[in-house]
Design a protein around this motif. Structure first.
Motif, PDB file in Angstrom:
ATOM      1  N   MET A 193       0.827  -1.201   0.000  1.00 24.34           N
ATOM      2  CA  MET A 193       0.000   0.000   0.000  1.00 24.34           C
ATOM      3  C   MET A 193       0.861   1.250   0.000  1.00 24.34           C
ATOM      4  N   LEU A 194       0.427   2.215  -0.803  1.00 18.03           N
ATOM      5  CA  LEU A 194       1.054   3.534  -0.771  1.00 18.03           C
ATOM      6  C   LEU A 194      -0.086   4.496  -0.472  1.00 18.03           C
ATOM      7  N   MET A 195       0.005   5.151   0.682  1.00 19.13           N
ATOM      8  CA  MET A 195      -1.127   5.947   1.142  1.00 19.13           C
ATOM      9  C   MET A 195      -0.728   7.398   1.333  1.00 19.13           C
ATOM     10  N   VAL A 196      -1.631   8.277   0.902  1.00 21.57           N
ATOM     11  CA  VAL A 196      -1.418   9.710   1.035  1.00 21.57           C
ATOM     12  C   VAL A 196      -2.410  10.241   2.051  1.00 21.57           C
ATOM     13  N   SER A 197      -1.930  11.095   2.958  1.00 21.28           N
ATOM     14  CA  SER A 197      -2.856  11.726   3.898  1.00 21.28           C
ATOM     15  C   SER A 197      -2.231  12.985   4.470  1.00 21.28           C
ATOM     16  N   HIS A 198      -3.071  13.864   5.004  1.00 17.35           N
ATOM     17  CA  HIS A 198      -2.531  15.017   5.718  1.00 17.35           C
ATOM     18  C   HIS A 198      -2.608  14.760   7.221  1.00 17.35           C
ATOM     19  N   ASP A 199      -3.224  13.630   7.576  1.00 15.97           N
ATOM     20  CA  ASP A 199      -3.426  13.326   8.988  1.00 15.97           C
ATOM     21  C   ASP A 199      -2.348  12.344   9.460  1.00 15.97           C
ATOM     22  N   LEU A 200      -1.440  12.851  10.291  1.00 12.68           N
ATOM     23  CA  LEU A 200      -0.312  12.023  10.724  1.00 12.68           C
ATOM     24  C   LEU A 200      -0.759  10.804  11.520  1.00 12.68           C
ATOM     25  N   ALA A 201      -1.796  10.965  12.344  1.00 18.58           N
ATOM     26  CA  ALA A 201      -2.244   9.840  13.173  1.00 18.58           C
ATOM     27  C   ALA A 201      -2.802   8.730  12.294  1.00 18.58           C
ATOM     28  N   VAL A 202      -3.544   9.107  11.253  1.00 15.91           N
ATOM     29  CA  VAL A 202      -4.111   8.108  10.353  1.00 15.91           C
ATOM     30  C   VAL A 202      -2.994   7.370   9.618  1.00 15.91           C
ATOM     31  N   ILE A 203      -2.020   8.121   9.139  1.00 17.40           N
ATOM     32  CA  ILE A 203      -0.968   7.501   8.349  1.00 17.40           C
ATOM     33  C   ILE A 203      -0.065   6.628   9.219  1.00 17.40           C
ATOM     34  N   ALA A 204       0.185   7.094  10.442  1.00 22.90           N
ATOM     35  CA  ALA A 204       1.038   6.310  11.342  1.00 22.90           C
ATOM     36  C   ALA A 204       0.313   5.066  11.834  1.00 22.90           C
ATOM     37  N   HIS A 205      -1.009   5.088  11.752  1.00 20.69           N
ATOM     38  CA  HIS A 205      -1.767   3.911  12.161  1.00 20.69           C
ATOM     39  C   HIS A 205      -1.566   2.773  11.169  1.00 20.69           C
ATOM     40  N   LEU A 206      -1.531   3.118   9.884  1.00 23.71           N
ATOM     41  CA  LEU A 206      -1.496   2.094   8.845  1.00 23.71           C
ATOM     42  C   LEU A 206      -0.088   1.805   8.328  1.00 23.71           C
TER      43      LEU A 206
ATOM     44  N   GLN B 246     -18.001  10.953  29.883  1.00 25.74           N
ATOM     45  CA  GLN B 246     -18.721   9.819  30.461  1.00 25.74           C
ATOM     46  C   GLN B 246     -19.610   9.094  29.451  1.00 25.74           C
ATOM     47  N   HIS B 247     -20.236   9.861  28.535  1.00 27.66           N
ATOM     48  CA  HIS B 247     -21.221   9.246  27.659  1.00 27.66           C
ATOM     49  C   HIS B 247     -20.563   8.215  26.741  1.00 27.66           C
ATOM     50  N   PRO B 248     -21.182   7.044  26.583  1.00 30.10           N
ATOM     51  CA  PRO B 248     -20.564   6.001  25.746  1.00 30.10           C
ATOM     52  C   PRO B 248     -20.305   6.459  24.305  1.00 30.10           C
ATOM     53  N   TYR B 249     -21.121   7.390  23.796  1.00 30.23           N
ATOM     54  CA  TYR B 249     -20.886   7.879  22.436  1.00 30.23           C
ATOM     55  C   TYR B 249     -19.578   8.658  22.374  1.00 30.23           C
ATOM     56  N   THR B 250     -19.388   9.600  23.304  1.00 27.41           N
ATOM     57  CA  THR B 250     -18.162  10.397  23.333  1.00 27.41           C
ATOM     58  C   THR B 250     -16.951   9.487  23.546  1.00 27.41           C
ATOM     59  N   ARG B 251     -17.094   8.545  24.458  1.00 25.79           N
ATOM     60  CA  ARG B 251     -15.998   7.612  24.724  1.00 25.79           C
ATOM     61  C   ARG B 251     -15.680   6.787  23.481  1.00 25.79           C
ATOM     62  N   GLY B 252     -16.742   6.348  22.799  1.00 28.79           N
ATOM     63  CA  GLY B 252     -16.563   5.549  21.588  1.00 28.79           C
ATOM     64  C   GLY B 252     -15.843   6.332  20.496  1.00 28.79           C
ATOM     65  N   LEU B 253     -16.207   7.602  20.344  1.00 27.63           N
ATOM     66  CA  LEU B 253     -15.570   8.446  19.331  1.00 27.63           C
ATOM     67  C   LEU B 253     -14.095   8.624  19.641  1.00 27.63           C
ATOM     68  N   LEU B 254     -13.802   8.924  20.905  1.00 28.03           N
ATOM     69  CA  LEU B 254     -12.412   9.150  21.298  1.00 28.03           C
ATOM     70  C   LEU B 254     -11.581   7.889  21.072  1.00 28.03           C
ATOM     71  N   ALA B 255     -12.171   6.738  21.366  1.00 24.15           N
ATOM     72  CA  ALA B 255     -11.436   5.477  21.216  1.00 24.15           C
ATOM     73  C   ALA B 255     -11.193   5.150  19.745  1.00 24.15           C
ATOM     74  N   ALA B 256     -12.119   5.595  18.871  1.00 21.08           N
ATOM     75  CA  ALA B 256     -12.014   5.244  17.447  1.00 21.08           C
ATOM     76  C   ALA B 256     -10.980   6.083  16.712  1.00 21.08           C
ATOM     77  N   LEU B 257     -10.486   7.155  17.374  1.00 14.61           N
ATOM     78  CA  LEU B 257      -9.485   8.008  16.728  1.00 14.61           C
ATOM     79  C   LEU B 257      -8.123   7.329  16.734  1.00 14.61           C
ATOM     80  N   PRO B 258      -7.473   7.225  15.572  1.00 14.50           N
ATOM     81  CA  PRO B 258      -6.105   6.719  15.598  1.00 14.50           C
ATOM     82  C   PRO B 258      -5.230   7.724  16.348  1.00 14.50           C
ATOM     83  N   GLU B 259      -4.250   7.226  17.059  1.00 19.30           N
ATOM     84  CA  GLU B 259      -3.448   8.104  17.896  1.00 19.30           C
ATOM     85  C   GLU B 259      -1.978   7.845  17.634  1.00 19.30           C
ATOM     86  N   LEU B 260      -1.203   8.895  17.535  1.00 17.96           N
ATOM     87  CA  LEU B 260       0.236   8.743  17.373  1.00 17.96           C
ATOM     88  C   LEU B 260       0.797   8.147  18.650  1.00 17.96           C
ATOM     89  N   GLY B 261       1.652   7.151  18.513  1.00 19.65           N
ATOM     90  CA  GLY B 261       2.293   6.595  19.691  1.00 19.65           C
ATOM     91  C   GLY B 261       1.446   5.567  20.407  1.00 19.65           C
TER      92      GLY B 261
END
Lengths: 263, 293
Positions: A193-206, B246-261
């Motif tokens: 896969m070669l992926m382009v994004s402006h979102d570092l978290a998304v790109i570092a995830h994959l 606290q709300h499961p929706y807010t918690r669910g959204l936060l968890a679904a975000l990819p995170e650096l590190g």
């Protein structure tokens, strides 16, 4: 190596009006690896992707895919090895064709046969059922449309998947679903896969390895781990990293905001 | 002095359709003081419709109903279209997502800013131009005289959005509603546009409502956050404490975000509970924060 770019330059116009959208880009991606390109609008990241896909010709340098150097015109077999998923599923699917027609088209073009079975398998692969097969794009949600776009790319059984901001038009919860789908497909098919994004978290995830582009050039190559640790050298990458964390009270340099010159 | 600029109680917006009424906004209550209030939610959560209802921009056949909608001592529920026209730009202003679409493409940007000044303050041509130039300078545009005569296609996205902010603030409104003001901009430009907006809003003692889908942005920029789901406010919290939502929706959204590190093989997918769709018995409300200038 699945994708090899050597000193690739893509330019528009000639002579004094020549503009290099991508300059001297070199990278190598191994079979089964996910490689990321990050940068902002105009940085040339999508241009590189398009040159790999063969949508635009490259002026200089060498593009080799799955061991074959690509010439000016590609053969049908060469096109089959590389498929692309675009940013906006609202724009990339034909509005007056059903999902079935959309997915059957590449099979017909590449004369693969067995269209019925292949379409059903591709839908299943992206987590959609036969119920979606005869719907029109406007009857699907954004996430479902992006799944169809991914199914259309996969139906030719490519070795390489190019992803141009595949989740930036989607909501956070849908983005998670699509990212999980892409991880699974890569694992199960050994896709490169070669992926382009402006979102570092998304790109570092994959992706494991990441190149940062600015004004048509790669300014830094790094890894997901190094990005997470903040271990980056280029000042532009550092700023990108700060901006990705949300509102940056330091504001950064205002120079970036200046107007484009009047032409 | 009462710090509350806007008070909204039980705001509902309903769109009639063949298959029955669709309630885009349901019993939303909140107050805004001299603070930065964030409204977050996914597409279709009703966050933009809430902003538009306050501006009187929700049109027939949609119905707007509320128990209270007060901007200072003006009752927005009783206001006619004429009344709203006088109010918009003068007392409440709105910045939209993409300056490419919200600026008039065939009019010089400076003139567009000056027009707002002339309309609301009945100023002379020369005074309006002077005010527009000062406003351009206030949004950190280096050469206001040159930019004044530019057309929208000649400016970058970040600059276009600063021009919009200049236009929106020139008549000195009390409240600014910014609906995804930086979503069309590059990430490195986002913070700069927001800091300029913040500097002006604070300096003038204004209130700001920031509508966005971006959880990181809202939690790092705002003072308080409303989380909307399916037309309702499901959670209100201090922006800095969004991580402890606290709300499961807010918690669910936060968890679904990819995170650096924090690389995970699978991102947890949001499991939507049908119970979230049901009407909340006692709609949430918290008093406005009075963040002084």
């Amino acid at each position: 190596m699945s994708i090899v770019l050597e000193h690739v330059t893509v330019s528009y116009g000639r002579g004094a009006k020549r503009f290099d959208a991508a300059r001297n880009v070199s990278l190598a991606v191994a079979q089964g690896e996910a490689y990321g390109l990050v940068g902002e609008s105009g940085s040339g990241k999508s241009t590189v992707l398009r040159a790999v896909a063969g949508l635009i010709p490259h002026a200089e340098g060498r593009v080799a895919l799955a061991g074959q150097t690509m010439g000016k015109a590609r053969t049908t077999a060469q096109r089959k090895t590389v498929q692309m998923v675009f940013q906006d599923p609202y724009g990339s699917l034909h509005p007056s064709q059903t999902v079935d027609q959309i997915l059957s088209m590449p099979i017909a073009i590449h004369k693969l046969g067995n269209a019925d079975r292949r379409v059903a398998a591709a839908l299943d692969e992206v987590g959609l059922g036969p119920a979606h097969r005869f719907r029109y794009p406007h009857q699907l949600s954004g996430g479902q449309r992006q799944r169809i776009a991914i199914a259309r790319a996969l139906i030719l059984e490519p070795r390489i998947l190019l992803l141009d901001e595949p989740t930036s038009a989607l909501d956070v919860s849908v983005q998670a679903e699509i990212l999980n789908l892409l991880s699974r497909l890569r694992r199960e098919h050994g896709l490169t896969m070669l992926m382009v994004s402006h979102d570092l978290a998304v790109i570092a995830h994959l992706c494991e390895r990441i190149a940062v582009m600015n004004r048509g050039e790669i300014v830094e190559t790094t890894t997901a781990e190094a990005l997470a640790a903040g271990d980056v050298r280029n000042p532009y990458t550092q700023q990108l990293l700060r901006s990705n964390k949300g509102f940056d009270a330091s504001g950064g340099e205002l120079d970036l905001l200046d107007a484009v010159p009047i032409r | 002095m009462d710090a509350t600029l806007l008070r909204v109680r039980n705001l509902s917006v309903t769109y009639p359709s063949d298959t029955g009424d669709f309630r885009a906004v349901r019993n939303v209550s909140f107050s805004v003081g001299r603070e930065r209030l964030g409204i977050v939610g996914e597409s279709g959560s009703g966050k933009s419709t809430t902003g538009r209802a306050i501006m009187g921009l929700v049109r027939h056949p949609a119905r707007v109903a509320s128990d209270e909608m007060m901007l200072g001592d003006t009752d927005l529920r009783r206001l006619s279209e004429r009344g709203f026209r006088r109010l918009r730009g003068k007392r409440i202003a709105m910045v939209l997502q993409d300056p490419k679409y919200s600026l008039d493409p065939v009019m010089q940007v400076g003139q567009q800013i000056a027009e707002t000044h002339r309309t609301h303050l009945s100023s002379s041509r020369a005074a309006a131009k002077q005010a527009a130039l000062e406003m351009l300078e206030a949004v950190h545009i280096r050469d206001p005289e040159r930019v004044y005569h530019m057309y929208p296609h000649q400016v970058s996205g970040g600059m276009g959005q600063r021009i919009m902010i200049a236009m929106m603030l020139i008549a000195g409104p009390e409240l600014l509603i910014a609906d995804e003001p930086t979503s069309a901009l590059d990430v490195t430009v986002q913070s700069q546009v927001l800091s300029i907006m913040d500097e002006l809003v604070r300096g003038r003692g204004m209130g700001l409502i920031l509508i966005s889908h971006n959880l990181h942005l809202v939690s790092s920029f705002c003072d308080r956050v409303l989380v909307m789901y399916a037309g309702q406010v499901v959670e209100v919290c201090a922006a800095s404490r969004l991580g402890e939502a606290q709300h499961p929706y807010t918690r669910g959204l936060l968890a679904a975000l990819p995170e650096l590190g924090r690389r995970r093989a699978e991102l947890p997918q949001l499991q939507r509970d049908p119970a979230w769709m049901e009407d909340i018995a006692t709609p949430l409300e918290t008093p406005a924060l009075g963040v002084g200038p």
